[in-house]
Scaffold this motif. Structure first.
Motif, PDB file in Angstrom:
ATOM      1  N   ARG A  14       0.030   4.536   1.519  1.00  0.00           N
ATOM      2  CA  ARG A  14      -0.527   5.614   2.487  1.00  0.00           C
ATOM      3  C   ARG A  14      -0.056   6.764   2.410  1.00  0.00           C
ATOM      4  N   MET A  19      -5.788  -2.810  11.294  1.00  0.00           N
ATOM      5  CA  MET A  19      -6.905  -1.858  11.564  1.00  0.00           C
ATOM      6  C   MET A  19      -8.069  -1.777  10.817  1.00  0.00           C
ATOM      7  N   GLU A  20      -7.661  -1.727   9.397  1.00  0.00           N
ATOM      8  CA  GLU A  20      -8.696  -1.595   8.450  1.00  0.00           C
ATOM      9  C   GLU A  20      -9.474  -2.923   7.840  1.00  0.00           C
ATOM     10  N   SER A  50      10.544   0.157  12.385  1.00  0.00           N
ATOM     11  CA  SER A  50       9.336   0.693  12.970  1.00  0.00           C
ATOM     12  C   SER A  50       8.238   1.314  12.107  1.00  0.00           C
ATOM     13  N   LEU A  51       8.721   1.876  11.092  1.00  0.00           N
ATOM     14  CA  LEU A  51       7.743   2.229   9.977  1.00  0.00           C
ATOM     15  C   LEU A  51       6.927   1.046   9.442  1.00  0.00           C
ATOM     16  N   ARG A  91       0.343  -2.558  11.366  1.00  0.00           N
ATOM     17  CA  ARG A  91      -1.092  -2.067  12.256  1.00  0.00           C
ATOM     18  C   ARG A  91      -2.067  -1.329  11.777  1.00  0.00           C
ATOM     19  N   LEU A  92      -1.711  -0.628  10.647  1.00  0.00           N
ATOM     20  CA  LEU A  92      -2.978   0.199  10.021  1.00  0.00           C
ATOM     21  C   LEU A  92      -3.630  -0.976   9.254  1.00  0.00           C
ATOM     22  N   ILE A 117      -7.028   4.557  16.852  1.00  0.00           N
ATOM     23  CA  ILE A 117      -5.737   5.153  16.163  1.00  0.00           C
ATOM     24  C   ILE A 117      -4.695   4.167  16.568  1.00  0.00           C
ATOM     25  N   VAL A 118      -3.740   4.048  15.508  1.00  0.00           N
ATOM     26  CA  VAL A 118      -2.355   3.296  15.723  1.00  0.00           C
ATOM     27  C   VAL A 118      -1.295   4.330  16.174  1.00  0.00           C
ATOM     28  N   THR A 160       0.860  -1.243   0.082  1.00  0.00           N
ATOM     29  CA  THR A 160       0.089  -0.029   0.004  1.00  0.00           C
ATOM     30  C   THR A 160       0.923   1.235   0.021  1.00  0.00           C
ATOM     31  N   THR A 205      -3.383   9.668   5.842  1.00  0.00           N
ATOM     32  CA  THR A 205      -3.882   8.618   6.762  1.00  0.00           C
ATOM     33  C   THR A 205      -2.824   8.740   8.073  1.00  0.00           C
ATOM     34  N   VAL A 206      -1.638   9.171   7.826  1.00  0.00           N
ATOM     35  CA  VAL A 206      -0.483   9.341   8.697  1.00  0.00           C
ATOM     36  C   VAL A 206       0.127  10.505   9.025  1.00  0.00           C
ATOM     37  N   LEU A 257       4.051   0.247  11.764  1.00  0.00           N
ATOM     38  CA  LEU A 257       2.864   1.205  11.771  1.00  0.00           C
ATOM     39  C   LEU A 257       2.244   0.600  10.381  1.00  0.00           C
ATOM     40  N   CYS A 258       2.905   0.335   9.386  1.00  0.00           N
ATOM     41  CA  CYS A 258       2.219  -0.010   8.201  1.00  0.00           C
ATOM     42  C   CYS A 258       1.376  -1.541   8.614  1.00  0.00           C
ATOM     43  N   PHE A 280       4.636   3.764   2.532  1.00  0.00           N
ATOM     44  CA  PHE A 280       3.995   5.189   2.549  1.00  0.00           C
ATOM     45  C   PHE A 280       4.318   6.188   1.536  1.00  0.00           C
ATOM     46  N   ARG A 288      -5.238   8.473  11.146  1.00  0.00           N
ATOM     47  CA  ARG A 288      -5.529   7.193  11.940  1.00  0.00           C
ATOM     48  C   ARG A 288      -4.266   6.480  12.390  1.00  0.00           C
ATOM     49  N   GLY A 289      -3.037   6.910  11.828  1.00  0.00           N
ATOM     50  CA  GLY A 289      -1.685   6.502  12.348  1.00  0.00           C
ATOM     51  C   GLY A 289      -0.773   7.446  12.450  1.00  0.00           C
ATOM     52  N   PHE A 290      -0.043   7.375  13.688  1.00  0.00           N
ATOM     53  CA  PHE A 290       1.001   8.301  14.150  1.00  0.00           C
ATOM     54  C   PHE A 290       2.277   7.669  14.268  1.00  0.00           C
ATOM     55  N   TRP A 291       3.155   8.375  13.692  1.00  0.00           N
ATOM     56  CA  TRP A 291       4.605   7.811  13.879  1.00  0.00           C
ATOM     57  C   TRP A 291       5.227   8.875  14.839  1.00  0.00           C
TER      58      TRP A 291
END
Lengths: 211, 211
Positions: free
Chosen positions: A84, B209-210, B198-199, B205-206, A188-189, A82, A147-148, B202-203, A109, A171-174
């Motif tokens: 995002r 969630m979806e 880490s990134l 977990r998003l 949220i993640v 994906t 999204t992030v 995050l991907c 991303f 919906r996502g936070f780094w």
């Protein structure tokens, strides 16, 4: 196909498998036994088999793993295909380093915008993305639905901005700030990177070793 | 006084306790119950009591914890009062951000030297420390005996340099490179920061969630 709930520690190991398999594939390795992969990664063969069995297992008895297809399968599990949309907030030293240093696309991303409040930074480009005035964030989110959000800002600013960001659909936070926003919002993640905590752990482990 | 072997996950939580207690102390809070601290940190009171009991426990029934003394005690457990000498290698975007962004002293370290091989960077100052030519690293280590190296360099460079660094007495690595040097050396401490991993998480977990 992940089965039900896979433990967080197995998930945490997936990106590392992905990295090692990428390197093996780049080195021209076509297949590998769980024992050889384990030796390279400092794990045991049975841990690797257990980890991968959480997702259905991919090896064949007597053959091992096909490197390229296991690499692709783990990438699919991680959702890396994906792209995002992500906005980076805070173009100070850390934010600039993140923007320039990270390969966002290979991690699923697209870095689509960068915001800051420093007039000296606004208009400059980082990694091909122009830094915009933070006042434009609201309109940008309305229009582009990122999204992030990547938070490279101090705690107080993160507290102020995150309410808006969540209500705008992020919906996502780094999260590189010291604000634990996962405590205040649901649905949220949040992936926290607390560099200071990591350095403190290094200090602890050195102290323990010297005892 | 830590008792025997404390689990890695308890240790990982200590810097976070330390951060929250620092904030409470800054806000003038003198004492706090395990329940209140738990609510602030998104934990349970019993987890907090269990964690702190690993180190002998610090609360008093009916009183709770004295914020300042628990803060200081955790700092002592982490060994933050020491100031081990650290050298940073690689003054690119990430290395510069680390040098400028981190409060090394409060984490138990002193950033004593920075090295790079880019002639454009050599001689410049970051956070009051001049960037030296990487060719001076060997002599510097002989003379100053740094305990820690912060690796903000690509994998190939990290592989080449770490052998020298270990033989020169460096015992701790804060490792931002993609080289897992803990696999190749014994008797050293490595704290890895793999931002890409880490990134990827995050991907993942998003994506979950979806679903």
């Amino acid at each position: 196909m992940p089965k039900g709930s896979v433990s967080a520690s197995v998930i945490r190991r997936l990106p590392r498998y992905h990295r090692f398999l990428r390197e093996l594939a780049d080195d021209g390795v076509v297949r590998i036994s769980s024992g050889d992969l384990a030796a390279r990664m400092g794990l045991t063969a049975s841990q690797i088999r257990q980890d991968l069995n959480c997702f259905g297992g991919f090896g064949q008895q007597g053959y091992g793993y096909n490197v390229q297809s296991l690499y692709e399968e783990i990438g699919r599990i991680l959702g890396l295909g994906t792209h995002r949309r992500a906005v980076l907030i805070g173009a100070g030293n850390l934010g600039r380093a993140i923007a320039q240093h990270m390969d966002f696309v290979s991690r699923g991303f697209e870095l689509s915008a960068i915001f800051d409040l420093d007039p000296e930074l606004i208009g400059r480009q980082i990694a091909g993305v122009a830094i915009q005035n933070i006042t434009a964030l609201y309109d940008y989110c309305k229009r582009m639905n990122p999204t992030v959000a990547i938070l490279c800002i101090p705690k107080e600013a993160a507290i102020k901005l995150s309410r808006d960001l969540v209500s705008l659909g992020v919906r996502g936070f780094w999260n590189f700030s010291h604000y634990d926003l996962a405590l205040d919002y649901e649905g949220i993640v949040v992936e926290n990177v607390h560099l200071g905590d990591s350095l403190s752990i290094l200090c602890y482990r050195l102290s323990e070793m010297e005892k």
